[in-house]
Design a protein around this motif. Structure first.
Motif, PDB file in Angstrom:
ATOM      1  N   GLY A  32      27.737  65.092  53.228  1.00 42.92           N
ATOM      2  CA  GLY A  32      28.275  65.581  51.970  1.00 42.92           C
ATOM      3  C   GLY A  32      29.423  66.542  52.142  1.00 42.92           C
ATOM      4  N   GLY A  33      29.765  66.867  53.388  1.00 47.55           N
ATOM      5  CA  GLY A  33      30.862  67.777  53.667  1.00 47.55           C
ATOM      6  C   GLY A  33      30.457  69.232  53.553  1.00 47.55           C
ATOM      7  N   PHE A  34      31.296  70.119  54.055  1.00 48.30           N
ATOM      8  CA  PHE A  34      31.075  71.551  53.836  1.00 48.30           C
ATOM      9  C   PHE A  34      32.148  72.043  52.871  1.00 48.30           C
ATOM     10  CE2 PHE A  34      33.908  71.598  57.553  1.00 48.30           C
ATOM     11  CZ  PHE A  34      34.817  72.609  57.246  1.00 48.30           C
ATOM     12  N   ARG A  35      31.750  72.925  51.980  1.00 49.73           N
ATOM     13  CA  ARG A  35      32.637  73.316  50.896  1.00 49.73           C
ATOM     14  C   ARG A  35      33.388  74.602  51.225  1.00 49.73           C
ATOM     15  NH1 ARG A  35      31.304  75.059  44.634  1.00 49.73           N
ATOM     16  NH2 ARG A  35      33.170  74.121  43.693  1.00 49.73           N
ATOM     17  N   LYS A  36      34.643  74.627  50.832  1.00 51.23           N
ATOM     18  CA  LYS A  36      35.401  75.865  50.976  1.00 51.23           C
ATOM     19  C   LYS A  36      34.956  76.852  49.902  1.00 51.23           C
ATOM     20  CE  LYS A  36      39.428  74.471  48.167  1.00 51.23           C
ATOM     21  NZ  LYS A  36      40.860  74.095  48.233  1.00 51.23           N
ATOM     22  N   PRO A  37      35.144  78.129  50.101  1.00 53.60           N
ATOM     23  CA  PRO A  37      34.756  79.105  49.073  1.00 53.60           C
ATOM     24  C   PRO A  37      35.536  78.884  47.776  1.00 53.60           C
ATOM     25  CG  PRO A  37      35.186  80.178  51.185  1.00 53.60           C
ATOM     26  CD  PRO A  37      35.682  78.771  51.315  1.00 53.60           C
ATOM     27  N   VAL A  38      34.810  78.819  46.671  1.00 46.74           N
ATOM     28  CA  VAL A  38      35.417  78.720  45.330  1.00 46.74           C
ATOM     29  C   VAL A  38      34.790  79.852  44.505  1.00 46.74           C
ATOM     30  CG1 VAL A  38      35.817  77.275  43.306  1.00 46.74           C
ATOM     31  CG2 VAL A  38      35.660  76.224  45.572  1.00 46.74           C
ATOM     32  N   PRO A  39      35.356  81.052  44.574  1.00 50.33           N
ATOM     33  CA  PRO A  39      34.716  82.216  43.953  1.00 50.33           C
ATOM     34  C   PRO A  39      34.352  82.017  42.484  1.00 50.33           C
ATOM     35  CG  PRO A  39      36.535  82.918  45.338  1.00 50.33           C
ATOM     36  CD  PRO A  39      36.604  81.424  45.261  1.00 50.33           C
ATOM     37  N   ALA A  40      35.182  81.316  41.721  1.00 53.32           N
ATOM     38  CA  ALA A  40      34.904  81.144  40.291  1.00 53.32           C
ATOM     39  C   ALA A  40      33.595  80.411  40.047  1.00 53.32           C
ATOM     40  CB  ALA A  40      36.058  80.394  39.618  1.00 53.32           C
ATOM     41  N   SER A  41      33.177  79.582  40.999  1.00 54.32           N
ATOM     42  CA  SER A  41      31.903  78.878  40.818  1.00 54.32           C
ATOM     43  C   SER A  41      30.723  79.845  40.897  1.00 54.32           C
ATOM     44  CB  SER A  41      31.751  77.778  41.872  1.00 54.32           C
ATOM     45  OG  SER A  41      31.675  78.324  43.173  1.00 54.32           O
ATOM     46  N   GLU A  42      30.963  81.070  41.385  1.00 52.61           N
ATOM     47  CA  GLU A  42      29.942  82.106  41.426  1.00 52.61           C
ATOM     48  C   GLU A  42      30.266  83.254  40.468  1.00 52.61           C
ATOM     49  OE1 GLU A  42      29.519  83.331  45.479  1.00 52.61           O
ATOM     50  OE2 GLU A  42      29.443  81.283  46.233  1.00 52.61           O
ATOM     51  N   ARG A  43      31.176  82.980  39.549  1.00 55.81           N
ATOM     52  CA  ARG A  43      31.618  83.972  38.561  1.00 55.81           C
ATOM     53  C   ARG A  43      32.232  85.210  39.212  1.00 55.81           C
ATOM     54  NH1 ARG A  43      27.361  83.424  33.407  1.00 55.81           N
ATOM     55  NH2 ARG A  43      28.066  81.312  32.866  1.00 55.81           N
ATOM     56  N   ILE A  44      32.961  84.939  40.286  1.00 56.51           N
ATOM     57  CA  ILE A  44      33.795  85.963  40.897  1.00 56.51           C
ATOM     58  C   ILE A  44      35.223  85.554  40.606  1.00 56.51           C
ATOM     59  CG2 ILE A  44      34.505  87.052  43.065  1.00 56.51           C
ATOM     60  CD1 ILE A  44      31.701  86.317  44.158  1.00 56.51           C
ATOM     61  N   TRP A  45      35.924  86.388  39.866  1.00 56.47           N
ATOM     62  CA  TRP A  45      37.235  86.006  39.357  1.00 56.47           C
ATOM     63  C   TRP A  45      38.335  86.674  40.180  1.00 56.47           C
ATOM     64  CZ3 TRP A  45      35.374  82.398  36.376  1.00 56.47           C
ATOM     65  CH2 TRP A  45      34.171  82.608  35.693  1.00 56.47           C
TER      66      TRP A  45
END
Length: 769
Positions: free
Chosen positions: A605-618
């Motif tokens: 499934g791959g490894f994901r890069k950090p996407v801060p908005a998906s954790e409500r970090i803007w």
């Protein structure tokens, strides 16, 4: 492919027997049944190769056949048994080949030897790799780097892309336009302002948890068919899917799963869209404004009655900024304006808004139908506004989902392919390779075209793609292209950008991703990033089309060694011998994204890069998710004509193509066979303007800049299109798009809203008769 022109509309679903027939046909056409059949079982699998077509996500637990019709076509196209050898080029001048269609050019097969254009014969002649590299390097050394363009399509691997951007910056420029400039740059500009990231927040698991999906301007059946599996599973759970698109695209209407024996035997179909709204081309901001207006009114009524709020006020207070200003703009916008610009009624928009209001987790999906507009950035901001109203970003089953095109177009940006120096880790690169990276902004796609028209571009290096065919303003660009002193194209197949060439031109054939890449006898692997920000390993499974082919990393290294002085900090040969070393270098440059890159390369499934908005970090300047009020509702604020003969053209792809690659001249979803020179028009406009089925017309883009923009020989055919709008194929309609008609801020060509006039094409009609 049909031998004659036929128009025969039907209501066949996406997938089904039609899909299997198409796959069987192209396998036979490309003389690749044995080669492709052997490798398809490895397509989009953890230990296999990433599809060279779209960038849709690769699941951790794939289907037995984890490929779609489009992906199978792309694989057959790459593994074709046909070859364009030096003998082919000895038999044809480039002037002769210019008359060939896009399909016919690529249908000649895989390029097998490096070539150099010979002015005396107007032919491509074989050239040795060492001689080619020396010739390219020698000419580039005598040029000002600021005038050299390094373009890349979205198919190059992360490894090749990293090397390519490093080559450009070591040479001395940030001129790194790529296919993002032509499609999703509006996303990359809008989302950092609204949610602090340049990409989507959704992963595959969110489709299992959502309870509502909104679609805007994205044709899943053609551009990302594997996504239909997630949509079908969502529909079987009762999830509503609400679609806004000018055309009723088959993939968003119904789907028969070719991987389901029961569905294939019974002809069962899944209805994909529960509500389908055919808005005007460019009416997206107005439509979303209407949705927001209905939601605000419903929230006002609920709060006045002491009922549960419709909007997520706790989320708005904690996480957002700009809501009050946005709400004021929405309230001030009148329904008559919304209805006029969207082409939808208030009742329709309120019905859709009611479904949104009742859902706990909503995904907003969109494609180039939103981004390729003058207000493309604003369109993306409006999708973000809509989702933020109920906190639908940063929670399971919800988020914003831009669907990318090329298989690694998002990944290229992640590893430094960008003309914007502020987006590249220049300080890190400076320390890592001991040089002073250029700090000036480079050229994007439109600016590179402007430079060619002005005569200031000295060289164009193309890492894949069909740049000249994909860009607007074809009538001006082709003559300007011939005046560029040097053009170098790295490619697998012949296309028009190789025929309309610079004064000195090289055509360098490379391995395809599906082919086994051996360096010193050792098989190599590469990597790509999908639309959801997940990184995947990819290992070729087929023997190369020619023993003379080099890999993209090897070609980039060959140019670099011929062009740049040797450096103790950079061993190009070692990188080519072992791609794991390139990944180590990528990890060193981007440790937060690519930590333990080689160890995680084959993560299911791959490894994901950090996407801060998906954790409500803007990661915005104010640390909040920002509402941005639209400047206006008009999709074409500076290219709007008046009069009853004016129509708004938007360009589309067929199911027989992927971007500029034309697999056939048929489009079974729209019932067009044997031609791509058509305009889709509704019956009311045909009657109003006096056109009949099959009439031949010339489309013209009037403007006051003195440039004639015309496409002749277009065949009118009736189709379900909003009144006042017409649709035609990309890239055939590109000559109608002014270069200056691009998205504000992002400069994406505004191919989805071009105001044109039609006139009868007497010459074409006479010739046809």
């Amino acid at each position: 492919m049909s031998d004659k022109i036929e128009i025969k509309h039907d209501n066949a679903p996406a997938g089904g027997w039609g899909s299997l027939k198409e796959v069987a046909q192209i396998l036979k056409q490309e003389e690749a049944i044995a080669a492709v059949g052997k490798v398809l079982l490895h397509q989009n699998k953890t230990d296999g190769f990433a599809c060279v077509s779209c960038a849709w996500a690769k699941p951790a637990n794939p289907h037995p056949f984890e490929f779609c019709e489009s992906g199978a076509k792309a694989t057959a196209w790459e593994l074709t048994g046909k070859t364009a050898t030096p003998d082919f080029f000895a038999a044809h001048t480039l002037s002769e080949l210019e008359s060939w269609s896009d399909h016919a050019l690529e249908e000649t097969g895989r390029l097998t030897e490096p070539l150099r254009w010979d002015a005396a014969t107007d032919k491509y002649l074989p050239v040795g790799w060492s001689e080619a590299f020396a010739g390219i390097g020698g000419r580039l050394r005598g040029m000002d780097a600021k005038n050299v363009v390094f373009y890349s399509s979205g198919r190059a691997s992360l490894e090749a892309s990293y090397m390519y951007q490093l080559l450009a910056r070591l040479y001395g420029c940030n001129n790194l336009p790529d296919s993002s400039n032509m499609c999703h740059e509006s996303t990359s500009v809008a989302l950092p302002k609204t949610i602090g990231v340049p990409c989507g927040t959704v992963v595959l698991d969110d489709f299992d948890k959502t309870d509502c999906i909104f679609f805007f301007g994205q044709n899943v059946g053609v551009n990302s068919p594997r996504m239909l599996h997630q949509l079908q599973e969502a529909r079987k759970r009762g999830v509503p899917i609400i679609t806004f698109n000018p055309l009723r695209e088959r993939g968003l209407v119904s789907f028969t799963n070719p991987q389901s024996p029961l569905e294939m035997l019974t002809g069962a179909e899944t209805c994909i869209s529960t509500q389908y709204y055919q808005l005007k081309a460019g009416g997206d901001t107005a439509a979303i404004m209407g949705l927001c207006k209905a939601l605000l009114a419903a929230d006002d009524a609920a709060r006045a009655s002491g009922l549960t709020s419709v909007l997520d006020h706790a989320f708005l207070a904690q996480h957002s900024a700009g809501f009050d200003t946005f709400a004021e703009a929405v309230r001030a916008c009148g329904w008559p304006d919304i209805e006029r610009e969207s082409g939808l009624s208030r009742a329709e928009l309120e019905t859709a808004a009611a479904v949104y209001a009742g859902a706990k987790a909503v995904i907003g999906v969109y494609g180039m139908g939103l981004t390729q507009h003058r207000n493309g950035v604003q369109n993306v901001e409006m999708v973000s506004n809509l989702l933020l109203l109920r906190g639908n970003i940063g929670k399971p089953g919800a988020g914003i989902c831009p669907v990318r095109g090329h298989s690694n177009v998002q990944g290229q940006r992640t590893v430094g392919i960008t003309e914007k120096p502020e987006l590249a880790p220049l300080d890190k690169l400076a320390a890592q390779y001991d040089f002073a990276p250029p700090r000036e902004k480079g050229m994007n796609t439109v600016e590179a075209c402007q430079g060619m028209l002005a005569g200031t571009v000295s060289a164009f290096i193309g890492l894949g793609g069909n740049f000249l065919r994909a860009v607007p303003e074809t009538g001006l660009m082709e003559p300007a292209w011939r005046q560029v002193p040097l053009s170098v194209q790295i490619a697998t197949k012949l296309n028009r950008s190789h025929l309309i060439h610079g004064k000195v031109a090289y055509l360098l054939p490379c391995l395809g991703r599906i082919e086994i890449d051996r360096q010193g006898g050792v098989e190599q692997a590469v990597s790509v990033e999908d639309s959801t920000g997940c990184m995947h390993g990819s290992r070729g499974r087929a023997e190369p089309a020619s023993s003379s082919l080099l890999s993209e990393p090897a070609i980039i290294a060959g140019i670099a060694k011929a062009l740049l002085p040797a450096s103790p900090k950079l061993d190009w040969d070692a990188w080519v011998a072992d791609y794991a070393l390139i990944r180590d270098a990528i990890e060193a440059t981007y440790p937060d994204i690519f930590g333990q890159f080689n160890a995680r390369l084959w993560t299911p499934g791959g490894f994901r890069k950090p996407v801060p908005a998906s954790e409500r970090i803007w990661k915005t300047p104010n640390g909040k998710a920002n509402f941005i009020a639209p400047e206006g509702l008009d999709a074409n604020p500076d290219l709007t004509l008046s009069g009853e003969h004016t129509l708004r053209l938007f360009t589309v792809r067929s199911d027989g193509q992927f971007n500029t690659t034309i697999y056939s001249n048929d489009d079974r979803f729209r019932g067009v066979y044997g031609t791509r020179m058509v305009l889709f028009m509704c019956r009311s406009d045909m009657d109003r303007l006096g056109f009949g089925e099959g009439d031949l017309v010339t489309a013209r883009t009037p403007s006051d800049d003195g440039v004639s923009r015309r496409v002749s020989g277009l065949r009118i055919t009736e189709y379900s299109v909003p009144a006042g709008c017409i649709a035609g194929y990309f890239p055939e309609c590109n000559p109608l798009i002014p270069l200056w008609h691009h998205a504000k801020e992002s400069m994406v060509p505004a191919a989805k809203a071009i105001d044109v006039c039609l006139e009868r094409d007497v010459a074409a009609a006479t010739a046809a008769a």
